[in-house]
Design a protein around this motif. Structure first.
Motif, PDB file in Angstrom:
ATOM      1  N   ARG A   1       4.119   0.658 -13.521  1.00 50.56           N
ATOM      2  CA  ARG A   1       4.165   1.047 -12.117  1.00 50.56           C
ATOM      3  C   ARG A   1       5.458   0.535 -11.505  1.00 50.56           C
ATOM      4  O   ARG A   1       6.172  -0.241 -12.111  1.00 50.56           O
ATOM      5  CB  ARG A   1       2.977   0.443 -11.328  1.00 50.56           C
ATOM      6  CG  ARG A   1       1.583   0.848 -11.780  1.00 50.56           C
ATOM      7  CD  ARG A   1       1.269   2.284 -11.398  1.00 50.56           C
ATOM      8  NE  ARG A   1      -0.112   2.630 -11.649  1.00 50.56           N
ATOM      9  CZ  ARG A   1      -0.590   3.061 -12.820  1.00 50.56           C
ATOM     10  NH1 ARG A   1       0.218   3.199 -13.851  1.00 50.56           N
ATOM     11  NH2 ARG A   1      -1.866   3.378 -12.950  1.00 50.56           N
TER      12      ARG A   1
ATOM     13  N   TYR B   1       3.495  10.197  -9.631  1.00 51.73           N
ATOM     14  CA  TYR B   1       2.745  10.516 -10.854  1.00 51.73           C
ATOM     15  C   TYR B   1       2.079  11.885 -10.729  1.00 51.73           C
ATOM     16  O   TYR B   1       2.123  12.695 -11.665  1.00 51.73           O
ATOM     17  CB  TYR B   1       1.697   9.430 -11.131  1.00 51.73           C
ATOM     18  CG  TYR B   1       0.532   9.927 -11.945  1.00 51.73           C
ATOM     19  CD1 TYR B   1       0.675  10.213 -13.308  1.00 51.73           C
ATOM     20  CD2 TYR B   1      -0.710  10.167 -11.353  1.00 51.73           C
ATOM     21  CE1 TYR B   1      -0.390  10.710 -14.042  1.00 51.73           C
ATOM     22  CE2 TYR B   1      -1.776  10.665 -12.088  1.00 51.73           C
ATOM     23  CZ  TYR B   1      -1.609  10.934 -13.428  1.00 51.73           C
ATOM     24  OH  TYR B   1      -2.653  11.437 -14.157  1.00 51.73           O
ATOM     25  N   LYS B   2       1.483  12.136  -9.568  1.00 53.59           N
ATOM     26  CA  LYS B   2       0.778  13.419  -9.393  1.00 53.59           C
ATOM     27  C   LYS B   2       1.745  14.595  -9.478  1.00 53.59           C
ATOM     28  O   LYS B   2       1.441  15.624 -10.074  1.00 53.59           O
ATOM     29  CB  LYS B   2       0.021  13.434  -8.067  1.00 53.59           C
ATOM     30  CG  LYS B   2      -1.259  12.640  -8.170  1.00 53.59           C
ATOM     31  CD  LYS B   2      -2.176  12.873  -7.006  1.00 53.59           C
ATOM     32  CE  LYS B   2      -3.498  12.149  -7.277  1.00 53.59           C
ATOM     33  NZ  LYS B   2      -4.333  12.081  -6.110  1.00 53.59           N
TER      34      LYS B   2
ATOM     35  N   ARG C   1       1.733   6.658  -6.892  1.00 57.38           N
ATOM     36  CA  ARG C   1       0.678   7.576  -7.310  1.00 57.38           C
ATOM     37  C   ARG C   1       1.090   9.025  -7.060  1.00 57.38           C
ATOM     38  O   ARG C   1       0.828   9.907  -7.863  1.00 57.38           O
ATOM     39  CB  ARG C   1      -0.607   7.238  -6.555  1.00 57.38           C
ATOM     40  CG  ARG C   1      -1.847   7.656  -7.276  1.00 57.38           C
ATOM     41  CD  ARG C   1      -3.117   7.016  -6.782  1.00 57.38           C
ATOM     42  NE  ARG C   1      -3.195   6.885  -5.344  1.00 57.38           N
ATOM     43  CZ  ARG C   1      -3.365   5.725  -4.715  1.00 57.38           C
ATOM     44  NH1 ARG C   1      -3.441   4.607  -5.406  1.00 57.38           N
ATOM     45  NH2 ARG C   1      -3.451   5.673  -3.411  1.00 57.38           N
TER      46      ARG C   1
ATOM     47  N   LYS D   1       2.382   1.716  -3.420  1.00 55.87           N
ATOM     48  CA  LYS D   1       1.366   2.200  -4.371  1.00 55.87           C
ATOM     49  C   LYS D   1       1.111   3.688  -4.172  1.00 55.87           C
ATOM     50  O   LYS D   1       0.965   4.450  -5.135  1.00 55.87           O
ATOM     51  CB  LYS D   1       0.052   1.441  -4.150  1.00 55.87           C
ATOM     52  CG  LYS D   1      -0.163   0.280  -5.093  1.00 55.87           C
ATOM     53  CD  LYS D   1      -1.481  -0.361  -4.798  1.00 55.87           C
ATOM     54  CE  LYS D   1      -2.193  -0.749  -6.060  1.00 55.87           C
ATOM     55  NZ  LYS D   1      -3.483  -1.369  -5.776  1.00 55.87           N
TER      56      LYS D   1
ATOM     57  N   LYS E   1       0.072   1.513 -18.072  1.00 58.43           N
ATOM     58  CA  LYS E   1      -0.072   1.097 -16.661  1.00 58.43           C
ATOM     59  C   LYS E   1       1.249   0.621 -16.061  1.00 58.43           C
ATOM     60  O   LYS E   1       1.265  -0.311 -15.263  1.00 58.43           O
ATOM     61  CB  LYS E   1      -1.148   0.005 -16.520  1.00 58.43           C
ATOM     62  CG  LYS E   1      -2.496   0.364 -17.100  1.00 58.43           C
ATOM     63  CD  LYS E   1      -3.205   1.401 -16.267  1.00 58.43           C
ATOM     64  CE  LYS E   1      -4.553   1.785 -16.867  1.00 58.43           C
ATOM     65  NZ  LYS E   1      -5.093   3.021 -16.344  1.00 58.43           N
TER      66      LYS E   1
ATOM     67  N   LYS F   1       0.824  -1.210   0.000  1.00 61.98           N
ATOM     68  CA  LYS F   1       0.000   0.000   0.000  1.00 61.98           C
ATOM     69  C   LYS F   1       0.861   1.264   0.000  1.00 61.98           C
ATOM     70  O   LYS F   1       0.572   2.238  -0.709  1.00 61.98           O
ATOM     71  CB  LYS F   1      -0.924  -0.016   1.228  1.00 61.98           C
ATOM     72  CG  LYS F   1      -1.992   1.040   1.146  1.00 61.98           C
ATOM     73  CD  LYS F   1      -2.972   0.967   2.273  1.00 61.98           C
ATOM     74  CE  LYS F   1      -3.972   2.105   2.099  1.00 61.98           C
ATOM     75  NZ  LYS F   1      -4.862   2.256   3.186  1.00 61.98           N
TER      76      LYS F   1
END
Lengths: 263, 405
Positions: free
Chosen positions: A230, A172-173, A169, A165, A228, A162
């Motif tokens: 990651r 990426y932001k 994210r 992840k 996608k 978690k």
């Protein structure tokens, strides 16, 4: 007076970094809290320095390597602090990233000439603030994304899925934000260039490297959103892509001559 | 044919083109552009011939570099305009996908619609939709890029730029009969370095317009946009044909030979800026030896008087005589270099529209995440093309609040 005001955030970013790293090593929450307080104080003083320099110069202080690096460090600290305070439960580690990055960048700034000079006529434009201001936040977003990439690789093997992840994210932001800001930089630069030099695009090294940086992050975003991709490879991507940012900022000025040589 | 079309609209093709453009662009910044063969030989030895042969000396205008942008345009065309049908159906497809999706675990609410409403979902047919515009972000971004490429191509191909050096008081007549008259030029404004030209334009229909040009402030006169582009200095020379005759002012913007008989006179070679006039009356370059003195403008001239030829620095405001003609150089006069540009009317609005569309598209892409929701009894199912874990967590939290209430 201005020099003293400048040296304070340099020292405080270092202290915040040292406190945060000590907190991680000795597992003391009180040190983390202290690091956050020092970082907040540093941002406040840094903001005061930028305002004071702006008042002394009679313009927004972002026109040369020193001023831009100084604003860049401030942008990193502000963005990091904002996320740390906005998501206080999940982003305590943000201080570990933004304080050392801000310290490194402001240390680079400290090595540049700090005299306040008058703006050359071509820079006296209403586009100046938008063009350079968006560059500050664009570079800050990319710097924090690269920092997250480093942290991801360091903790990849022992962290929970978690957490990884969440970092993926967030990187990426930051990159999406930086990319949007970089697009503003390029577009405002084009409009400004058309007014000042009668041409939207001159293939000046700074312009070309801004385009290259834009392409590098466009590839990142396509891979993230469509393919996608990651995890570790995107962390590496964010780190390597940041080299393009640093080359656009420092390398172009040191190694190439062009219309942006004053910057 | 299907395979070719599939490749042209694939993301991989677009990425490949972007990477190739980036790599070639790096080359263009490493190898200095638009240099002479001698300059390349000095830097790269025999490699200079290879650089010239493949056009790396003018990379950005080579057929293969421009070709990459054309291919990028084709790729954008396929992945934007030609996918419009799919974009139109995107909303319906997302709502249908939400209907088929697994319900959100941990969410229970007496009125799921109200909870969704608090999270900015809006009723859309049978389902709910949040940030529906985000579905068009990618399409708008690619369309904007396509429009920008087309507009930039038009700018590069159709804009016409001409540079004019115009002395203060002189005028220049443009192609359609518009006359630009330079009324004044100053290199200082409000105590700061600046380049300011005051220009009056007489348009073909005899309309008179005037304006002030600065570096960042071009002015439009009729169909022309006029820029304060550069400046230069011209020499000024007063000539008298007799000691008591009236001075006649000559402006010199390049090397010239001034003579009445074509043999004896003054050869003007250029302005040499500020020199130092010493106490002895000599004119020397600043910093020459340890000489001190007042700064004075000086010109490099040669005096040709029969057998005697003398090259020298001539300070301003000193009169000398050659073959019965009196010459007095005056301080150089600054004059502006104006750039006059025309672009066909629709190009600029199209380019600016592409800028606005691109920013809007990127914002929608990244920060306006579309989510469809389908209500099933006291639960909901969500569907989005992007990660929505934060929203799912928030809805679960909201669901607990609802139960408590």
């Amino acid at each position: 007076m201005l020099n003293t005001l400048f040296l304070l955030p340099v020292i405080l970013y270092f202290v915040a970094s040292a406190l945060q790293i000590s907190a991680l090593v000795f597992k003391k929450d009180v040190l983390k809290k202290l690091a956050l307080i020092v970082l907040a104080a540093s941002v406040a003083i840094h903001t005061a320095y930028i305002v004071a320099r702006g008042v002394a110069a009679g313009r927004v202080p972002m026109s040369n390597q020193f001023e831009f690096a100084n604003a860049f460090a401030w942008g990193v600290a502000v963005l990091g602090l904002f996320f740390r305070l906005r998501y206080r439960d999940t982003m305590q580690w943000m201080v570990t990233l933004c304080a050392p990055i801000a310290f490194l960048i402001i240390s680079y700034a400290a090595q540049q000439p700090r005299e306040i000079s008058e703006l050359m006529p071509a820079l006296r434009s209403s586009w100046f603030v938008l063009h350079i201001g968006s560059a500050v936040f664009s570079y800050a977003g990319f710097a924090l994304a690269a920092g997250i990439g480093v942290r991801y690789l360091v903790i990849e093997k022992k962290a929970e899925e978690k957490t990884l992840k969440q970092m993926d994210r967030l990187a990426y932001k930051f990159i999406a934000f930086g990319f949007l800001m970089l697009t503003v930089v390029i577009i405002s630069g084009m409009i400004w260039a058309e007014q000042a030099w009668s041409t939207f695009w001159s293939w000046d090294p700074k312009e070309v490297w801004a385009l290259i940086t834009w392409i590098v992050y466009a590839v990142y975003l396509h891979n993230y959103l469509r393919m996608k991709w990651r995890g570790g490879r995107m962390a590496w991507f964010a780190i390597i892509a940041f080299i393009a940012v640093m080359f656009t900022f420092v390398g172009v000025n040191k190694l190439m001559s062009g219309l942006h040589s004053y910057a | 044919m299907k395979k070719v079309l599939g490749f042209l609209r694939s993301m991989r093709f677009g990425m490949l083109l972007l990477v190739l453009i980036a790599l070639l662009s790096i080359l263009g910044t490493v190898i200095p552009q638009e240099q002479t063969l001698e300059a390349y030989q000095a830097a790269y030895g025999r490699g200079a011939y290879a650089i010239m042969a493949v056009g790396l000396d003018h990379l950005y205008s080579t057929w293969y570099y421009i070709g990459l942008y054309i291919l990028l345009g084709v790729s954008l065309l396929f992945c934007s305009v030609l996918r419009f049908g799919r974009v139109k159906r995107a909303k319906g497809a997302l709502l249908q996908a939400a209907e088929r999706a697994e319900p959100l675990q941990g969410f229970r609410a007496a009125d799921p619609g109200a909870v969704l409403g608090r999270h900015r979902f809006r009723r859309c047919g049978e389902g709910y939709l949040r940030n529906g515009l985000g579905l068009y972000g990618s399409f708008i971004t690619h369309l904007a890029m396509l429009l920008m490429l087309a507009a930039c191509a038009c700018v590069f191909a159709l804009e016409v730029k001409t540079d004019y050096a115009v002395m203060v008081g002189d005028e220049v007549t443009l192609e359609d009969g518009t006359v630009l008259h330079v009324d004044d030029f100053a290199m200082e404004s409000e105590g700061k370095l600046d380049y300011v030209s005051t220009v009056t334009a007489v348009l073909p229909d005899q309309t008179v317009q005037s304006g002030t040009l600065r570096v960042n402030e071009p002015k439009r006169f009729g169909r022309y946009k006029v820029y304060q582009q550069s400046y230069a200095y011209a020499g000024q020379l007063d000539i008298r044909t007799a000691a008591d005759a009236k001075d006649e002012r000559v402006t010199l913007d390049s090397a010239a030979f001034i003579s009445l008989d074509g043999a004896r006179g003054v050869s003007y070679m250029g302005s040499y800026g500020s020199y130092i006039r010493t106490a002895d009356g000599d004119v020397l370059p600043p910093g020459f030896g340890d000489q001190q003195g007042e700064p004075v403008d000086a010109y490099m001239i040669a005096v040709l008087d029969g057998e005697n030829q003398e090259a020298r620095l001539q300070p301003v405001d000193e009169t000398f005589e050659v073959a019965g003609v009196y010459y007095t150089f005056r301080s150089p006069m600054a004059y502006p270099g104006l750039r006059v540009k025309t672009i066909p009317a629709p190009v600029m609005p199209a380019l600016y529209a592409s800028f606005a569309l691109l920013l809007a598209g990127l914002y929608l892409c990244f920060f306006h995440v579309p989510v469809a929701a389908s209500v099933r009894g006291d639960g909901v199912a969500l569907k989005s093309p992007k990660d929505i874990e934060a929203l799912e967590d928030a809805l679960r939290g909201q669901s607990e609040t609802t139960r408590t209430e």
